[in-house]
Design a protein around this motif. Structure first.
Motif, short mmCIF file in Angstrom:
data_model
loop_
_atom_site.label_atom_id
_atom_site.label_comp_id
_atom_site.label_asym_id
_atom_site.label_seq_id
_atom_site.Cartn_x
_atom_site.Cartn_y
_atom_site.Cartn_z
N LYS A 24 1.04 -1.29 -0.01
CA LYS A 24 -0.06 -0.14 -0.15
C LYS A 24 0.79 1.19 0.07
O LYS A 24 0.31 2.31 -0.22
N THR A 25 2.17 1.29 0.21
CA THR A 25 2.93 2.30 0.25
C THR A 25 3.55 2.65 -1.09
O THR A 25 4.18 3.59 -1.35
N LYS A 26 3.20 1.63 -2.02
CA LYS A 26 3.70 1.96 -3.41
C LYS A 26 2.50 2.35 -4.39
O LYS A 26 1.49 2.24 -4.12
N GLU A 27 3.04 2.92 -5.49
CA GLU A 27 2.03 3.34 -6.57
C GLU A 27 1.98 2.16 -7.72
O GLU A 27 3.09 1.88 -7.89
N TYR A 28 0.82 1.97 -8.02
CA TYR A 28 0.73 0.92 -9.02
C TYR A 28 -0.07 1.33 -10.31
O TYR A 28 -1.16 2.09 -10.39
N ILE A 29 0.58 1.10 -11.55
CA ILE A 29 -0.01 1.35 -12.69
C ILE A 29 -0.71 0.08 -13.31
O ILE A 29 -0.12 -0.83 -13.63
N MET A 30 -2.17 0.21 -13.68
CA MET A 30 -2.79 -0.87 -14.02
C MET A 30 -3.15 -0.98 -15.62
O MET A 30 -3.29 -0.05 -16.09
N VAL A 31 -2.91 -1.94 -16.23
CA VAL A 31 -2.77 -2.08 -17.79
C VAL A 31 -3.52 -3.23 -18.22
O VAL A 31 -3.61 -4.34 -17.53
N CYS A 32 -4.43 -3.09 -19.25
CA CYS A 32 -5.28 -4.22 -19.95
C CYS A 32 -5.06 -3.85 -21.25
O CYS A 32 -4.16 -3.24 -21.81
N ARG A 33 -6.03 -4.47 -22.18
CA ARG A 33 -5.94 -4.36 -23.75
C ARG A 33 -6.34 -2.99 -24.16
O ARG A 33 -5.59 -2.45 -24.64
N SER A 34 -7.47 -2.31 -23.58
CA SER A 34 -7.88 -1.19 -23.86
C SER A 34 -7.98 -0.25 -22.80
O SER A 34 -8.58 1.07 -23.03
N GLY A 35 -8.09 -0.60 -21.52
CA GLY A 35 -8.30 0.34 -20.32
C GLY A 35 -9.54 0.03 -19.63
O GLY A 35 -9.52 0.66 -18.43
N GLY A 36 -10.42 -0.88 -20.05
CA GLY A 36 -11.82 -1.13 -19.35
C GLY A 36 -11.46 -2.23 -18.06
O GLY A 36 -11.79 -1.93 -17.00
N ARG A 37 -10.83 -3.13 -18.37
CA ARG A 37 -10.55 -4.08 -17.36
C ARG A 37 -9.44 -3.32 -16.26
O ARG A 37 -9.69 -3.49 -14.80
N SER A 38 -8.58 -2.72 -16.82
CA SER A 38 -7.67 -2.16 -15.75
C SER A 38 -8.28 -1.21 -14.84
O SER A 38 -8.20 -0.82 -13.56
N GLY A 39 -9.20 -0.51 -15.58
CA GLY A 39 -10.18 0.52 -15.00
C GLY A 39 -11.12 -0.01 -13.65
O GLY A 39 -11.15 0.51 -12.40
N ARG A 40 -11.47 -1.38 -13.97
CA ARG A 40 -12.08 -1.99 -12.95
C ARG A 40 -11.23 -2.61 -11.73
O ARG A 40 -11.52 -2.35 -10.43
N ALA A 41 -9.93 -2.95 -12.08
CA ALA A 41 -9.02 -3.08 -11.07
C ALA A 41 -8.71 -2.08 -10.17
O ALA A 41 -8.30 -2.17 -9.19
N THR A 42 -8.56 -0.78 -11.00
CA THR A 42 -7.87 0.38 -10.34
C THR A 42 -9.23 0.51 -9.18
O THR A 42 -8.74 1.02 -8.28
N GLN A 43 -10.19 0.67 -9.45
CA GLN A 43 -11.36 0.99 -8.60
C GLN A 43 -11.47 -0.08 -7.41
O GLN A 43 -11.62 0.56 -6.19
N LEU A 44 -11.21 -1.22 -7.72
CA LEU A 44 -11.21 -2.33 -6.55
C LEU A 44 -10.18 -1.89 -5.89
O LEU A 44 -10.51 -1.97 -4.47
N LEU A 45 -8.85 -1.73 -6.33
CA LEU A 45 -7.89 -1.81 -5.48
C LEU A 45 -8.00 -0.32 -4.79
O LEU A 45 -7.45 -0.11 -3.35
N GLU A 46 -8.33 0.68 -5.22
CA GLU A 46 -8.77 1.98 -4.50
C GLU A 46 -9.35 1.57 -3.50
O GLU A 46 -9.32 2.14 -2.44
N GLY A 47 -10.67 1.04 -3.73
CA GLY A 47 -11.72 0.64 -2.64
C GLY A 47 -10.87 0.12 -1.29
O GLY A 47 -11.38 0.18 -0.14
#
Length: 98
Positions: free
Chosen positions: A55-78
């Motif tokens: 949790k002290t590090k910053e992560y960049i989430m990547v997928c094919r077009s940005g949709g799945r990585s967006g969902r992963a981003t929202q999940l981890l932000e939560g």
């Protein structure tokens, strides 16, 4: 949700910056190549493997077009993680892949 574009990520890597990139695509997709240094955690496993993240590090989430990585981003932000979605995903990536 914080966002970054593929060109910014490529520039940071070319400048030698250390980035924590998580590729949430499926195994057959990453077989075509991943961004140098990226860690593969398929979207369906992110919730089960988040204990591997810091949790002290910053992560960049990547997928094919940005949709799945967006969902992963929202999940981890939560869960209190510092995450950024790479908009456009690998479709927008023009840099080298491994």
């Amino acid at each position: 949700m914080k966002q970054i574009n593929a060109k910014e990520v490529e520039t940071f890597l070319n400048e030698g910056k250390s980035l924590n990139i998580i590729d949430v695509r499926e195994a057959d997709e990453v077989a075509t190549g991943m961004i140098r240094g990226a860690v593969h955690i398929p979207l369906g496993l992110v919730e089960f493997r988040m204990h591997e993240l810091d949790k002290t590090k910053e992560y960049i989430m990547v997928c094919r077009s940005g949709g799945r990585s967006g969902r992963a981003t929202q999940l981890l932000e939560g869960y209190g993680f510092n995450v950024i979605n790479m908009v456009g995903g690998m479709l927008a990536w023009e840099g080298k892949v491994e």
